[in-house]
Scaffold this motif. Structure first.
Motif, PDB file in Angstrom:
ATOM      1  N   ILE A  75       6.534   8.316  -9.744  1.00  0.00           N
ATOM      2  CA  ILE A  75       5.156   8.032 -10.153  1.00  0.00           C
ATOM      3  C   ILE A  75       4.307   7.644  -8.942  1.00  0.00           C
ATOM      4  O   ILE A  75       3.144   8.025  -8.831  1.00  0.00           O
ATOM      5  CB  ILE A  75       5.145   6.939 -11.235  1.00  0.00           C
ATOM      6  CG1 ILE A  75       5.839   7.481 -12.483  1.00  0.00           C
ATOM      7  CG2 ILE A  75       3.723   6.487 -11.552  1.00  0.00           C
ATOM      8  CD1 ILE A  75       6.167   6.447 -13.523  1.00  0.00           C
ATOM      9  N   LEU A  76       4.901   6.906  -8.010  1.00  0.00           N
ATOM     10  CA  LEU A  76       4.230   6.598  -6.739  1.00  0.00           C
ATOM     11  C   LEU A  76       4.915   7.332  -5.606  1.00  0.00           C
ATOM     12  O   LEU A  76       6.105   7.661  -5.674  1.00  0.00           O
ATOM     13  CB  LEU A  76       4.278   5.093  -6.465  1.00  0.00           C
ATOM     14  CG  LEU A  76       3.323   4.173  -7.240  1.00  0.00           C
ATOM     15  CD1 LEU A  76       3.473   2.751  -6.724  1.00  0.00           C
ATOM     16  CD2 LEU A  76       1.883   4.642  -7.141  1.00  0.00           C
ATOM     17  N   LYS A  77       4.171   7.597  -4.540  1.00  0.00           N
ATOM     18  CA  LYS A  77       4.727   8.234  -3.351  1.00  0.00           C
ATOM     19  C   LYS A  77       4.062   7.617  -2.118  1.00  0.00           C
ATOM     20  O   LYS A  77       2.975   7.033  -2.203  1.00  0.00           O
ATOM     21  CB  LYS A  77       4.485   9.737  -3.375  1.00  0.00           C
ATOM     22  CG  LYS A  77       3.015  10.125  -3.314  1.00  0.00           C
ATOM     23  CD  LYS A  77       2.834  11.631  -3.309  1.00  0.00           C
ATOM     24  CE  LYS A  77       1.346  12.001  -3.217  1.00  0.00           C
ATOM     25  NZ  LYS A  77       1.145  13.463  -3.168  1.00  0.00           N
ATOM     26  N   ASP A  78       4.720   7.736  -0.991  1.00  0.00           N
ATOM     27  CA  ASP A  78       4.127   7.272   0.265  1.00  0.00           C
ATOM     28  C   ASP A  78       3.043   8.243   0.708  1.00  0.00           C
ATOM     29  O   ASP A  78       3.194   9.466   0.581  1.00  0.00           O
ATOM     30  CB  ASP A  78       5.201   7.173   1.348  1.00  0.00           C
ATOM     31  CG  ASP A  78       6.140   6.003   1.093  1.00  0.00           C
ATOM     32  OD1 ASP A  78       5.637   4.924   0.715  1.00  0.00           O
ATOM     33  OD2 ASP A  78       7.363   6.182   1.250  1.00  0.00           O
ATOM     34  N   ALA A  79       1.962   7.699   1.179  1.00  0.00           N
ATOM     35  CA  ALA A  79       0.860   8.541   1.662  1.00  0.00           C
ATOM     36  C   ALA A  79       0.212   7.843   2.848  1.00  0.00           C
ATOM     37  O   ALA A  79       0.489   6.681   3.144  1.00  0.00           O
ATOM     38  CB  ALA A  79      -0.172   8.766   0.553  1.00  0.00           C
ATOM     39  N   GLU A  80      -0.634   8.573   3.550  1.00  0.00           N
ATOM     40  CA  GLU A  80      -1.338   7.971   4.678  1.00  0.00           C
ATOM     41  C   GLU A  80      -2.185   6.805   4.194  1.00  0.00           C
ATOM     42  O   GLU A  80      -2.953   6.935   3.255  1.00  0.00           O
ATOM     43  CB  GLU A  80      -2.241   9.017   5.347  1.00  0.00           C
ATOM     44  CG  GLU A  80      -1.476  10.104   6.086  1.00  0.00           C
ATOM     45  CD  GLU A  80      -2.409  11.041   6.823  1.00  0.00           C
ATOM     46  OE1 GLU A  80      -3.590  10.677   6.987  1.00  0.00           O
ATOM     47  OE2 GLU A  80      -1.948  12.112   7.245  1.00  0.00           O
ATOM     48  N   GLY A  81      -2.009   5.694   4.818  1.00  0.00           N
ATOM     49  CA  GLY A  81      -2.772   4.515   4.444  1.00  0.00           C
ATOM     50  C   GLY A  81      -2.143   3.704   3.330  1.00  0.00           C
ATOM     51  O   GLY A  81      -2.731   2.746   2.844  1.00  0.00           O
ATOM     52  N   GLY A  82      -0.929   4.108   2.874  1.00  0.00           N
ATOM     53  CA  GLY A  82      -0.280   3.298   1.844  1.00  0.00           C
ATOM     54  C   GLY A  82       0.400   4.129   0.774  1.00  0.00           C
ATOM     55  O   GLY A  82       1.060   5.129   1.052  1.00  0.00           O
ATOM     56  N   LYS A  83       0.184   3.745  -0.473  1.00  0.00           N
ATOM     57  CA  LYS A  83       0.847   4.408  -1.591  1.00  0.00           C
ATOM     58  C   LYS A  83      -0.177   5.217  -2.386  1.00  0.00           C
ATOM     59  O   LYS A  83      -1.359   4.898  -2.409  1.00  0.00           O
ATOM     60  CB  LYS A  83       1.490   3.369  -2.513  1.00  0.00           C
ATOM     61  CG  LYS A  83       2.462   2.439  -1.809  1.00  0.00           C
ATOM     62  CD  LYS A  83       2.831   1.271  -2.704  1.00  0.00           C
ATOM     63  CE  LYS A  83       3.673   0.244  -1.980  1.00  0.00           C
ATOM     64  NZ  LYS A  83       3.914  -0.968  -2.796  1.00  0.00           N
ATOM     65  N   ALA A  84       0.313   6.259  -3.080  1.00  0.00           N
ATOM     66  CA  ALA A  84      -0.569   7.086  -3.911  1.00  0.00           C
ATOM     67  C   ALA A  84       0.202   7.535  -5.141  1.00  0.00           C
ATOM     68  O   ALA A  84       1.443   7.577  -5.145  1.00  0.00           O
ATOM     69  CB  ALA A  84      -1.061   8.295  -3.126  1.00  0.00           C
ATOM     70  N   VAL A  85      -0.545   7.847  -6.179  1.00  0.00           N
ATOM     71  CA  VAL A  85       0.083   8.339  -7.404  1.00  0.00           C
ATOM     72  C   VAL A  85       0.521   9.778  -7.183  1.00  0.00           C
ATOM     73  O   VAL A  85      -0.247  10.618  -6.709  1.00  0.00           O
ATOM     74  CB  VAL A  85      -0.898   8.265  -8.596  1.00  0.00           C
ATOM     75  CG1 VAL A  85      -0.264   8.845  -9.849  1.00  0.00           C
ATOM     76  CG2 VAL A  85      -1.310   6.815  -8.837  1.00  0.00           C
TER      77      VAL A  85
END
Length: 316
Positions: free
Chosen positions: A104-114
């Motif tokens: 449901i969440l994933k790592d992304a630039e700048g933090g976490k993203a759905v």
């Protein structure tokens, strides 16, 4: 218990063996009505499930998959449906782990993203089906005709989403498996719905609920029998009405001829036609077959005579 609830009961009655399918089921359930929120510890998650037994089964499933117990569970009364709704909340590092492992969440630039609605967690077909089970349990409903007034209910299955993209992606995944659906907007939600009985049956089969499939098949057969019976009744009634109209029309024609004969003082009907006209008036309730038998002629001959009488009346 309505049909949709009986499907959910069957889903919960089956034991899921594989850990990856358990994760997929939980992912579908959270995607169905889960709410993400932020607090001082980071992300938190809450989702609702109707019924105490189901809520504790979900809590046990979380413990089996992730190794920690549910610490926060509250209950509220759903007066409209006369049942208790349990809200399960997970926070802190446990929430992070659950959200990442369920895709449901994933790592992304700048933090976490759905993350996207479907992903690695549903790549296996068995996991897709488990995901769909969780989705239906948390965001689905289904009604089918029942009883003598069942035709007013109709067949209807739906899944409710908070985002259009989630509804679209689910519709595409179902279509890949031969199940057509439509999407409509209902207030702030996007509703994927199916109204075809056959495709609802296919959807329930995809959920792995064979008992419910058999129940739905019985309903479909019963409705078809009722529909066929009604069509026959309507057809019979239509035939009776047409026969009555034809009888009334020929009697009016005979009356018209008799009145003309009195006025003109001449005979307008040949002997066999006069005999037929007299019998038609005397035995007005007879069917054509019964009247033909009285006159000892074929039904075709009787029809010919009645047509001749009608033609004579039309010429007057």
């Amino acid at each position: 218990m309505n049909f949709g609830e009986s499907v959910k009961e069957e889903i919960f009655s089956k034991h899921v063996k594989d850990a990856h399918c358990k994760r997929a089921f939980l992912a579908g359930l959270v995607r169905g009505n889960g709410v993400l929120f932020e607090n001082g510890e980071g992300y938190g998650l809450s989702f609702k499930i109707a019924g105490e037994t189901r809520a504790y089964k979900i809590a046990e499933l979380i413990r089996e998959v992730f190794g920690f117990g549910v610490r926060e569970m509250s209950v509220a009364e759903d007066r409209l449906n006369r049942r208790d709704v349990f809200e399960i909340t997970v926070t802190g590092t446990e929430a992070d782990r659950l959200l990442f492992e369920l895709g449901i969440l994933k790592d992304a630039e700048g933090g976490k993203a759905v993350a996207g609605f479907f992903g690695e967690i549903t790549e296996r077909e068995c996991c897709f089906k488990s995901f769909l089970k969780g989705l239906f349990v948390s965001a689905g409903s289904c009604t089918v005709p029942s009883g003598a007034e069942g035709a007013k209910t109709g067949y209807h299955l739906e899944l409710c989403f908070s985002h259009a993209n989630s509804a679209d992606m689910t519709a595409k995944e179902l279509l890949r498996r031969g199940i057509k659906s439509n999407i409509t907007r209902r207030k702030e939600d996007y509703v994927l719905y199916i109204k075809s009985a056959e495709e609802i049956k296919d959807f329930i089969a995809l959920l792995g609920a064979p008992v419910s499939v058999l129940k739905l098949t019985d309903v479909m057969i019963e409705r078809e029998i009722v529909n066929v019976t009604n069509r026959r009744k309507n057809c019979d009634l239509g035939n009776v009405n047409r026969q009555i109209e034809a009888q009334e029309k020929i009697i009016r024609a005979i009356d018209k001829i008799e009145e003309a004969e009195k006025t003109r003082g001449e005979t307008l009907l040949k002997p066999e036609l006069r005999l037929t006209a007299k019998a038609r008036k005397e035995y007005a309730d007879d069917t054509l077959s019964e009247l033909a038998a009285r006159l000892q002629v074929t039904k075709s001959c009787l029809n010919h005579r009645l047509r001749k009488i009608s033609e004579i009346a039309e010429r007057l």
